[in-house]
Design a protein around this motif. Structure first.
Motif, mmCIF file in Angstrom:
data_model
loop_
_atom_site.group_PDB
_atom_site.id
_atom_site.type_symbol
_atom_site.label_atom_id
_atom_site.label_comp_id
_atom_site.label_asym_id
_atom_site.label_seq_id
_atom_site.Cartn_x
_atom_site.Cartn_y
_atom_site.Cartn_z
ATOM 1 N N UNK A 157 12.532 10.337 5.622
ATOM 2 C CA UNK A 157 12.208 9.028 4.660
ATOM 3 C C UNK A 157 10.627 9.443 3.717
ATOM 4 N N UNK A 158 10.619 9.872 3.075
ATOM 5 C CA UNK A 158 9.760 9.719 2.155
ATOM 6 C C UNK A 158 8.757 8.782 2.545
ATOM 7 N N UNK A 159 7.204 9.298 2.802
ATOM 8 C CA UNK A 159 6.343 7.519 2.617
ATOM 9 C C UNK A 159 5.661 8.494 1.657
ATOM 10 N N UNK A 160 5.215 7.204 0.542
ATOM 11 C CA UNK A 160 4.272 7.618 -0.570
ATOM 12 C C UNK A 160 3.249 6.789 -0.107
ATOM 13 N N UNK A 186 0.498 -1.445 -0.034
ATOM 14 C CA UNK A 186 0.079 0.092 0.307
ATOM 15 C C UNK A 186 0.963 1.038 -0.117
ATOM 16 N N UNK A 187 2.334 1.319 -0.078
ATOM 17 C CA UNK A 187 2.856 2.524 0.656
ATOM 18 C C UNK A 187 4.141 2.150 -0.347
ATOM 19 N N UNK A 188 5.139 3.416 -0.503
ATOM 20 C CA UNK A 188 6.153 3.134 -0.300
ATOM 21 C C UNK A 188 7.587 3.739 0.141
ATOM 22 N N UNK A 189 8.703 3.873 0.161
ATOM 23 C CA UNK A 189 9.235 4.791 1.382
ATOM 24 C C UNK A 189 11.051 4.503 0.634
ATOM 25 N N UNK A 202 -3.083 8.690 -3.237
ATOM 26 C CA UNK A 202 -1.853 9.447 -3.043
ATOM 27 C C UNK A 202 -1.455 10.221 -2.053
ATOM 28 N N UNK A 203 -0.375 9.850 -1.788
ATOM 29 C CA UNK A 203 -0.743 10.949 -0.595
ATOM 30 C C UNK A 203 1.147 11.280 -0.374
ATOM 31 N N UNK A 204 1.711 12.657 -0.320
ATOM 32 C CA UNK A 204 3.333 12.229 0.858
ATOM 33 C C UNK A 204 2.984 12.476 2.221
ATOM 34 N N UNK A 205 4.047 11.219 2.772
ATOM 35 C CA UNK A 205 4.257 12.442 3.943
ATOM 36 C C UNK A 205 5.814 12.301 4.623
ATOM 37 N N UNK A 206 6.709 13.052 4.660
ATOM 38 C CA UNK A 206 7.974 13.214 5.176
ATOM 39 C C UNK A 206 8.779 12.855 6.436
ATOM 40 N N UNK A 207 9.221 12.244 6.746
ATOM 41 C CA UNK A 207 9.642 12.041 7.902
ATOM 42 C C UNK A 207 11.415 12.717 8.345
ATOM 43 N N UNK A 208 11.548 12.944 9.569
ATOM 44 C CA UNK A 208 12.776 13.060 9.286
ATOM 45 C C UNK A 208 13.562 11.828 9.952
ATOM 46 N N UNK A 209 15.030 12.055 10.972
ATOM 47 C CA UNK A 209 15.629 10.688 11.212
ATOM 48 C C UNK A 209 14.970 10.745 12.695
ATOM 49 N N UNK A 210 14.155 11.373 12.879
ATOM 50 C CA UNK A 210 13.777 11.340 14.592
ATOM 51 C C UNK A 210 11.993 10.289 14.263
ATOM 52 N N UNK A 211 11.490 10.014 12.752
ATOM 53 C CA UNK A 211 9.658 10.120 12.844
ATOM 54 C C UNK A 211 9.374 11.343 12.783
ATOM 55 N N UNK A 212 9.913 12.666 13.761
ATOM 56 C CA UNK A 212 8.739 13.195 13.159
ATOM 57 C C UNK A 212 8.143 13.870 11.953
ATOM 58 N N UNK A 213 7.013 14.245 11.703
ATOM 59 C CA UNK A 213 6.314 14.631 10.852
ATOM 60 C C UNK A 213 6.433 16.052 9.763
ATOM 61 N N UNK A 214 7.567 15.934 8.805
ATOM 62 C CA UNK A 214 8.309 17.343 8.483
ATOM 63 C C UNK A 214 7.247 17.794 6.949
ATOM 64 N N UNK A 215 6.560 17.556 6.681
ATOM 65 C CA UNK A 215 5.207 17.769 5.377
ATOM 66 C C UNK A 215 4.224 16.219 5.838
#
Length: 134
Positions: A101-104, A91-94, A109-122
Motif C-alpha cells: 500500500x502506497x500512502x500519499x 487528506x491522502x490517497x491510497x 506531500x509525503x510518501x509511505x509504503x507499507x507491506x501486506x501486514x501494515x509494516x512500514x517499508x519506506x
C-alpha cells in the motif's frame, strides 16, 4: 554509471543546511493513468508512482518536469500489469495492490509504503519527515 534519480530525504526543514535538498511542497493535483500509475503535480516538482508488479513500486520525482519512465539500474525487471486500486480521501490517497500500500499524504506531500501486514517499508515511522528532491 550516472545516477539520475532524485533523493527522498527524511528531514524536517524546508531546506536542510549544507545541502541542496528542498521540500517538494503540497500535492496540487494528480492524474491516474490506465496502467494504474499516478502522476502528481506538486508545488515544487512532479512525482510519478507506478508498480512493476504487486510487490515492487517505483517512486520518481523531478523538480522541473514529469519524470519519464526509463530503465532503472536498480531494477532488472520490466514493468508488468499489477492490479492497483486507488482510493482518494480528503487528506491522502491510497494506491493498493495485494502486497503493498502506497500512502500519499497531500499536504505536505509525503510518501509511505507499507507491506501486506501494515509494516512500514519506506517513510517515517514515528514522526513526520520531509519528502525532498536533490
Amino acid at each position: 554509471m550516472k545516477d539520475t534519480s532524485f533523493a527522498i530525504h527524511p528531514g524536517t526543514k524546508k531546506k536542510l543546511e549544507g545541502t541542496d535538498y528542498r521540500d517538494i511542497g503540497n500535492l496540487v493535483s494528480y492524474t491516474i493513468k490506465d496502467n494504474g500509475s499516478l502522476i502528481g503535480y506538486c508545488e515544487k516538482g512532479f512525482v510519478r508512482i507506478f508498480f512493476y508488479k504487486a510487490d515492487i513500486v517505483r517512486v520518481m520525482m523531478d523538480p522541473k518536469k514529469e519524470p519519464v519512465v526509463s530503465s532503472s539500474h536498480a531494477l532488472v525487471a520490466e514493468p508488468t500489469t499489477a492490479d492497483v486500486e486507488v482510493k482518494e480521501r480528503d487528506s491522502y490517497i491510497l494506491m493498493e495492490t495485494s502486497k503493498l500500500t502506497v500512502h500519499l499524504q497531500k499536504v505536505p506531500f509525503r510518501v509511505r509504503i507499507t507491506d501486506g501486514e501494515g509494516r512500514t517499508c519506506f517513510g517515517k515511522r514515528k514522526r513526520d519527515g520531509a519528502q525532498c528532491y536533490r
